[in-house]
Design an enzyme around this catalytic site. Structure first.
Site, PDB file in Angstrom:
ATOM      1  N   LYS A  44       6.481  -2.310   2.197  1.00 48.35           N
ATOM      2  CA  LYS A  44       5.451  -1.252   2.311  1.00 48.35           C
ATOM      3  C   LYS A  44       4.354  -2.485   2.278  1.00 48.35           C
ATOM      4  O   LYS A  44       3.444  -1.897   1.584  1.00 48.35           O
ATOM      5  CB  LYS A  44       5.248  -0.238   2.470  1.00 48.35           C
ATOM      6  CG  LYS A  44       4.171   0.761   3.337  1.00 48.35           C
ATOM      7  CD  LYS A  44       4.521   2.334   2.919  1.00 48.35           C
ATOM      8  CE  LYS A  44       3.252   3.388   2.969  1.00 48.35           C
ATOM      9  NZ  LYS A  44       3.894   3.385   4.834  1.00 48.35           N
ATOM     10  N   GLU A  83      12.577   2.584  14.149  1.00 44.65           N
ATOM     11  CA  GLU A  83      11.447   3.604  13.563  1.00 44.65           C
ATOM     12  C   GLU A  83      10.024   3.550  13.900  1.00 44.65           C
ATOM     13  O   GLU A  83      10.310   2.718  15.392  1.00 44.65           O
ATOM     14  CB  GLU A  83      10.751   3.772  12.216  1.00 44.65           C
ATOM     15  CG  GLU A  83       9.838   1.558  11.440  1.00 44.65           C
ATOM     16  CD  GLU A  83       9.664   1.808  10.688  1.00 44.65           C
ATOM     17  OE1 GLU A  83       9.946   3.006   9.228  1.00 44.65           O
ATOM     18  OE2 GLU A  83       9.960   0.825  10.096  1.00 44.65           O
ATOM     19  N   TYR A 120       0.855  -1.104  -0.229  1.00 43.47           N
ATOM     20  CA  TYR A 120      -0.173  -0.152   0.071  1.00 43.47           C
ATOM     21  C   TYR A 120       0.680   0.749   0.065  1.00 43.47           C
ATOM     22  O   TYR A 120       1.862   1.486  -0.137  1.00 43.47           O
ATOM     23  CB  TYR A 120      -0.542   0.578   1.288  1.00 43.47           C
ATOM     24  CG  TYR A 120      -0.167  -0.138   1.807  1.00 43.47           C
ATOM     25  CD1 TYR A 120       0.552  -0.780   2.841  1.00 43.47           C
ATOM     26  CD2 TYR A 120      -1.273   1.607   3.245  1.00 43.47           C
ATOM     27  CE1 TYR A 120       1.256  -0.147   3.982  1.00 43.47           C
ATOM     28  CE2 TYR A 120      -0.552   1.661   4.242  1.00 43.47           C
ATOM     29  CZ  TYR A 120       0.875   1.383   4.909  1.00 43.47           C
ATOM     30  OH  TYR A 120       1.342   1.684   6.423  1.00 43.47           O
ATOM     31  N   ARG A 141       8.667   3.725  -4.836  1.00 42.62           N
ATOM     32  CA  ARG A 141       8.192   3.371  -3.704  1.00 42.62           C
ATOM     33  C   ARG A 141       7.282   1.695  -3.488  1.00 42.62           C
ATOM     34  O   ARG A 141       7.779   0.659  -3.509  1.00 42.62           O
ATOM     35  CB  ARG A 141       7.786   3.688  -2.752  1.00 42.62           C
ATOM     36  CG  ARG A 141       8.345   3.305  -0.703  1.00 42.62           C
ATOM     37  CD  ARG A 141       8.377   3.835  -0.102  1.00 42.62           C
ATOM     38  NE  ARG A 141       6.836   4.374   0.361  1.00 42.62           N
ATOM     39  CZ  ARG A 141       7.124   4.905   1.185  1.00 42.62           C
ATOM     40  NH1 ARG A 141       8.141   4.761   2.705  1.00 42.62           N
ATOM     41  NH2 ARG A 141       5.081   5.026   1.642  1.00 42.62           N
ATOM     42  N   LEU A 155      10.948   1.460   7.200  1.00 41.49           N
ATOM     43  CA  LEU A 155      10.585   1.826   5.998  1.00 41.49           C
ATOM     44  C   LEU A 155      10.962   3.380   5.407  1.00 41.49           C
ATOM     45  O   LEU A 155      11.212   4.107   6.570  1.00 41.49           O
ATOM     46  CB  LEU A 155       8.842   1.842   6.010  1.00 41.49           C
ATOM     47  CG  LEU A 155       8.526   2.493   4.482  1.00 41.49           C
ATOM     48  CD1 LEU A 155       8.451   1.271   4.066  1.00 41.49           C
ATOM     49  CD2 LEU A 155       7.292   2.741   5.090  1.00 41.49           C
ATOM     50  N   ARG A 157      -7.172 -20.705  -1.395  1.00 47.81           N
ATOM     51  CA  ARG A 157      -6.709 -20.418  -0.870  1.00 47.81           C
ATOM     52  C   ARG A 157      -5.972 -21.573  -0.548  1.00 47.81           C
ATOM     53  O   ARG A 157      -5.552 -22.254  -0.041  1.00 47.81           O
ATOM     54  CB  ARG A 157      -7.382 -20.711   1.098  1.00 47.81           C
ATOM     55  CG  ARG A 157      -5.952 -19.711   2.365  1.00 47.81           C
ATOM     56  CD  ARG A 157      -6.894 -19.925   3.845  1.00 47.81           C
ATOM     57  NE  ARG A 157      -5.963 -19.730   4.149  1.00 47.81           N
ATOM     58  CZ  ARG A 157      -4.987 -20.403   4.491  1.00 47.81           C
ATOM     59  NH1 ARG A 157      -5.177 -21.664   4.396  1.00 47.81           N
ATOM     60  NH2 ARG A 157      -4.054 -19.974   5.909  1.00 47.81           N
ATOM     61  N   HIS A 196      -1.004 -21.535   0.833  1.00 48.67           N
ATOM     62  CA  HIS A 196       0.169 -20.576   0.571  1.00 48.67           C
ATOM     63  C   HIS A 196       0.964 -20.031  -0.832  1.00 48.67           C
ATOM     64  O   HIS A 196       1.192 -18.673  -0.783  1.00 48.67           O
ATOM     65  CB  HIS A 196       0.774 -21.175   1.790  1.00 48.67           C
ATOM     66  CG  HIS A 196       1.079 -20.481   3.071  1.00 48.67           C
ATOM     67  ND1 HIS A 196       0.011 -21.504   3.382  1.00 48.67           N
ATOM     68  CD2 HIS A 196       1.469 -20.387   4.000  1.00 48.67           C
ATOM     69  CE1 HIS A 196      -0.849 -21.320   4.423  1.00 48.67           C
ATOM     70  NE2 HIS A 196       0.490 -20.690   5.040  1.00 48.67           N
TER      71      HIS A 196
END
Lengths: 286, 286
Positions: A147, A180, A33, A52, A205, A100, A102
């Site tokens: 991210k 951070e 995101y 990014r 990040l 579903r 992995h």
């Protein structure tokens, strides 16, 4: 006005915007995101955020769902339909909808969701009072440079901060160094006026606001060092501040039980905050 | 037959089953899940799974959305509507739908999603050939004891295994000890026939099949030790196997480039596999 969300090619009323229960973002946190500030109806540091985003997608081998130009067009349409002058846009991309299992599915399209919201101008109290921060162990995974929406550790850290009456939690690695904040980058200004923040690595990040503040600080004549600093250095610092897309440059006046400086936002932090807000306003006027 | 999913009180056709884009499961991986095997239309070790679900919810302070009895009734209805004799049921609970912000929202109901699917009987080739496993660093967060949907590290590990032609990746901690597989628990049998698996801690998920196999092995007269073991011990083991809800007891015949034993599933692993399958079948008949 009805808020409008973008979901895979459609502009939908916010309340009706939905994704399939087998979207891999929902079942595996298999997605990334960005949050981009909007000023004067325009993306702030849009190139930085979209660069990014490309890197995050690349690290996870999620296929970009459209060209940069198309993506910018959709973002601008979301801003326009929601009539955002000052605010932010949230953009999420997930690997696919698939039964579903992995491993990466062999088929399936990258899913794209966007929302936008208006945000009021920054509260003067932040600059008047600063915020409190707590320090807690960094228990996150080892790829915090991506991210991703796998934000549960960040959620728990932020909740712990709020329950301690703090604005943010600074996360501390096994060596006692600050990585951070749960949704911000952490900074100190040393006694000699050097601006210090942790170098970009897999442990943090690399914030777009972080990069912009490094550039603005250097342009203003500050000495800027990208290096790790300990909790001890943090608490003994002349000034402390944090940065993020939505909090800009926010002075920190207390860390755990330690008051920073005289307990008021430091003058250098306020100077950097003013420079960042001026940058945003120039950007809006450009 | 149309597959049916359960979403927050409604039974929906699978293709139409959706959650809101601001479900915290989607934006923050702020949720937990369980996968429960179904045999003869009944939950296998249902109490163990639902006890663990309660623990996961408790650790994250997500409110249980309904009583245990109601939850079991819904699960049984999902099994019934999908006509599952042998298969599995997937259950996901997330904190809420709420405007995106890291801290826990003050309001909002726990969201509940369930799906079920039929699964064919275990392939004889697994017992005939065993599976290959690779070893890779464990880069996950420090609360792997909570069964959360923040599974991105597990996804990347499983994908790396598949690209190496392996069934699973065993994850290795900073001390060189195996934690667990990306979706399984890891086991060795030493030269003297002792069955060894890592003790439950924050570093692994305490598998329900893991617990059941410990119990079945002890009942069969095996010596079982819960202790850490290194990659060196793993590769030098007499036998290696893995366990999970969906893979039962699966013999491992190769770890990285090292062939285990004579490269065929070990007799003790096959014995434990047979005991586990017999347990499931007794359960279905009970």
């Amino acid at each position: 006005m009805t808020r409008v969300a973008y979901v895979n090619g459609r502009y939908l009323p916010h309340h009706a915007a939905a994704v399939h229960i087998e979207d891999r973002g929902y079942q595996f946190a298999d997605g990334v995101y960005e949050v981009v500030a909007v000023q004067g109806g325009r993306l702030v540091d849009g190139d930085g955020h979209l660069d990014r985003l490309d890197r995050s997608l690349g690290e996870l081998r999620i296929a970009p769902p459209m060209t940069r130009r198309s993506l910018e067009a959709v973002m601008n349409e979301v801003i326009r339909r929601n009539r955002i002058d000052r605010g932010s846009i949230y953009l999420q991309m997930t690997r696919a909808v698939a039964a579903r299992d992995h491993p990466f599915p062999r088929r399936g399209e990258t899913q794209v969701v966007m929302t936008a919201k208006r945000v009021p101008p920054p509260s003067p109290s932040v600059a008047d009072d600063g915020v409190k921060v707590i320090t807690i162990p960094d228990i996150r995974w080892e790829r915090c440079d991506i991210k991703t929406v796998a934000l549960l550790a960040n959620v728990l850290a932020k909740q712990q901060a709020r329950e301690a009456g703090a604005y943010e939690a600074f996360l501390v690695d096994a060596d006692g160094a600050v990585t951070e904040g749960s949704s911000t980058n952490a900074w100190i200004i040393t006694k000699d006026g050097t601006v210090v923040t942790r170098p970009a690595s897999n442990a943090i990040l690399d914030g777009i606001t972080r990069r912009r503040v490094i550039q603005l600080a250097r342009a203003a004549g500050f000495k800027v060092e990208e290096r790790s600093f300990t909790v001890g250095e943090l608490k003994a610092a002349r000034e402390v501040f944090l940065t993020s897309t939505t909090s800009y440059v926010t002075p920190v006046s207390q860390v755990d039980d330690t008051v920073i400086g005289n307990g008021k936002p430091g003058s250098l932090s306020l100077d950097l905050r003013a420079r960042y807000i001026a940058f945003m306003e120039r950007h809006a006027a450009a």
